[in-house]
Structures are given as C-alpha cells and as structure tokens.
Design a protein around this motif. Structure first.
Motif, mmCIF file in Angstrom:
data_model
loop_
_atom_site.group_PDB
_atom_site.id
_atom_site.type_symbol
_atom_site.label_atom_id
_atom_site.label_comp_id
_atom_site.label_asym_id
_atom_site.label_seq_id
_atom_site.Cartn_x
_atom_site.Cartn_y
_atom_site.Cartn_z
ATOM 1 N N ILE A 5 -14.387 -38.203 -4.889
ATOM 2 C CA ILE A 5 -13.091 -38.635 -5.405
ATOM 3 C C ILE A 5 -13.255 -38.761 -6.911
ATOM 4 N N THR A 6 -12.365 -38.103 -7.643
ATOM 5 C CA THR A 6 -12.442 -38.118 -9.103
ATOM 6 C C THR A 6 -11.305 -38.922 -9.707
ATOM 7 N N TYR A 7 -11.446 -39.190 -10.985
ATOM 8 C CA TYR A 7 -10.393 -39.856 -11.760
ATOM 9 C C TYR A 7 -9.095 -39.056 -11.658
ATOM 10 N N ASP A 8 -9.193 -37.726 -11.669
ATOM 11 C CA ASP A 8 -8.005 -36.874 -11.534
ATOM 12 C C ASP A 8 -7.355 -37.035 -10.162
ATOM 13 N N ASP A 9 -8.166 -37.226 -9.122
ATOM 14 C CA ASP A 9 -7.619 -37.446 -7.780
ATOM 15 C C ASP A 9 -6.773 -38.712 -7.734
ATOM 16 N N THR A 10 -7.270 -39.774 -8.374
ATOM 17 C CA THR A 10 -6.503 -41.025 -8.344
ATOM 18 C C THR A 10 -5.214 -40.896 -9.143
ATOM 19 N N ARG A 11 -5.227 -40.081 -10.194
ATOM 20 C CA ARG A 11 -3.988 -39.827 -10.944
ATOM 21 C C ARG A 11 -2.979 -39.120 -10.045
ATOM 22 N N ASP A 12 -3.444 -38.116 -9.298
ATOM 23 C CA ASP A 12 -2.549 -37.386 -8.397
ATOM 24 C C ASP A 12 -1.982 -38.297 -7.308
ATOM 25 N N ILE A 13 -2.788 -39.218 -6.793
ATOM 26 C CA ILE A 13 -2.308 -40.170 -5.796
ATOM 27 C C ILE A 13 -1.224 -41.059 -6.406
ATOM 28 N N ALA A 14 -1.465 -41.535 -7.620
ATOM 29 C CA ALA A 14 -0.490 -42.392 -8.292
ATOM 30 C C ALA A 14 0.829 -41.646 -8.509
ATOM 31 N N ILE A 15 0.763 -40.380 -8.878
ATOM 32 C CA ILE A 15 1.972 -39.566 -9.062
ATOM 33 C C ILE A 15 2.731 -39.463 -7.745
ATOM 34 N N ASP A 46 -4.620 -47.378 -12.397
ATOM 35 C CA ASP A 46 -5.598 -48.376 -12.845
ATOM 36 C C ASP A 46 -6.048 -49.269 -11.695
ATOM 37 N N GLU A 47 -5.118 -49.660 -10.842
ATOM 38 C CA GLU A 47 -5.460 -50.514 -9.702
ATOM 39 C C GLU A 47 -6.367 -49.782 -8.712
ATOM 40 N N ILE A 48 -6.046 -48.521 -8.431
ATOM 41 C CA ILE A 48 -6.876 -47.716 -7.521
ATOM 42 C C ILE A 48 -8.271 -47.537 -8.128
ATOM 43 N N ASN A 49 -8.327 -47.200 -9.413
ATOM 44 C CA ASN A 49 -9.615 -46.986 -10.074
ATOM 45 C C ASN A 49 -10.464 -48.245 -10.092
ATOM 46 N N GLU A 50 -9.837 -49.388 -10.248
ATOM 47 C CA GLU A 50 -10.579 -50.649 -10.261
ATOM 48 C C GLU A 50 -11.260 -50.887 -8.909
ATOM 49 N N VAL A 51 -10.533 -50.637 -7.832
ATOM 50 C CA VAL A 51 -11.103 -50.817 -6.493
ATOM 51 C C VAL A 51 -12.269 -49.852 -6.265
ATOM 52 N N LEU A 52 -12.111 -48.617 -6.732
ATOM 53 C CA LEU A 52 -13.137 -47.595 -6.514
ATOM 54 C C LEU A 52 -14.255 -47.621 -7.562
ATOM 55 N N GLY A 53 -14.054 -48.368 -8.643
ATOM 56 C CA GLY A 53 -15.061 -48.418 -9.700
ATOM 57 C C GLY A 53 -15.074 -47.183 -10.568
ATOM 58 N N LEU A 54 -13.935 -46.495 -10.678
ATOM 59 C CA LEU A 54 -13.850 -45.279 -11.486
ATOM 60 C C LEU A 54 -13.414 -45.597 -12.908
ATOM 61 N N ASP A 55 -13.898 -44.790 -13.838
ATOM 62 C CA ASP A 55 -13.529 -44.913 -15.244
ATOM 63 C C ASP A 55 -13.578 -43.519 -15.845
ATOM 64 N N GLU A 61 -16.339 -39.787 -11.248
ATOM 65 C CA GLU A 61 -16.210 -39.485 -9.825
ATOM 66 C C GLU A 61 -17.163 -40.327 -9.001
ATOM 67 N N ILE A 62 -16.786 -40.521 -7.731
ATOM 68 C CA ILE A 62 -17.644 -41.198 -6.774
ATOM 69 C C ILE A 62 -17.715 -40.355 -5.515
ATOM 70 N N THR A 63 -18.682 -40.633 -4.692
ATOM 71 C CA THR A 63 -18.798 -39.968 -3.403
ATOM 72 C C THR A 63 -18.705 -41.031 -2.320
ATOM 73 N N ILE A 64 -17.836 -40.787 -1.340
ATOM 74 C CA ILE A 64 -17.678 -41.731 -0.230
ATOM 75 C C ILE A 64 -18.030 -41.038 1.072
ATOM 76 N N LYS A 65 -18.353 -41.831 2.061
ATOM 77 C CA LYS A 65 -18.608 -41.302 3.407
ATOM 78 C C LYS A 65 -17.309 -41.390 4.196
ATOM 79 N N GLU A 66 -17.021 -40.356 4.941
ATOM 80 C CA GLU A 66 -15.824 -40.355 5.775
ATOM 81 C C GLU A 66 -16.151 -40.883 7.142
#
Length: 66
Positions: A5-15, A46-55, A61-66
């Motif tokens: 999950i990247t910073y760009d992904d969280t932007r797309d979610i916010a949109i 910003d709220e999503i990124n804070e939870v995920l620890g993204l900056d 970017e971070i990697t999560i397990k599904e």
C-alpha cells in the motif's frame, strides 16, 4: 499473501470517499474548482496515513498481510 500500500493508494481511496459523499449527497460540490473537496480529501488521506504509518517523505509504502 502480501500487498503493498503506497501513499498514492491512500490518496486514491480518499478521492473515492469524497466522490461517494458527493454522489450520495452527504456533501455538496463547490463550483470554485472543488477547492473544499480537495481539503476534505487531504484530511481523509492524512487520517488513513496516520493509521498506516505512511508519510510521503519518510515511509512512502508499507506491506501488509492479507
């Protein structure tokens, strides 16, 4: 399975969230270049990124397990 999950992904979610809110008339779209919509999008991201620890600079970017 792992997923990046990247910073760009969280932007797309916010949109998509802002578009959903406008489409379902929870908020109204402003005629002035959607300036307010961009502010709302930024707050949501910003709220999503804070939870995920993204900056954008430190941890893009971070990697999560599904």
């Amino acid at each position: 399975m792992k997923k990046k999950i990247t910073y760009d992904d969280t932007r797309d979610i916010a949109i998509r969230i802002v578009e959903y809110l406008i489409d379902n008339k929870y908020i109204t779209e402003f005629e002035d270049e959607n300036e307010w919509d961009f502010h709302l999008q930024d707050v949501i991201q910003d709220e999503i990124n804070e939870v995920l620890g993204l900056d954008i600079d430190e941890k893009f970017e971070i990697t999560i397990k599904e």
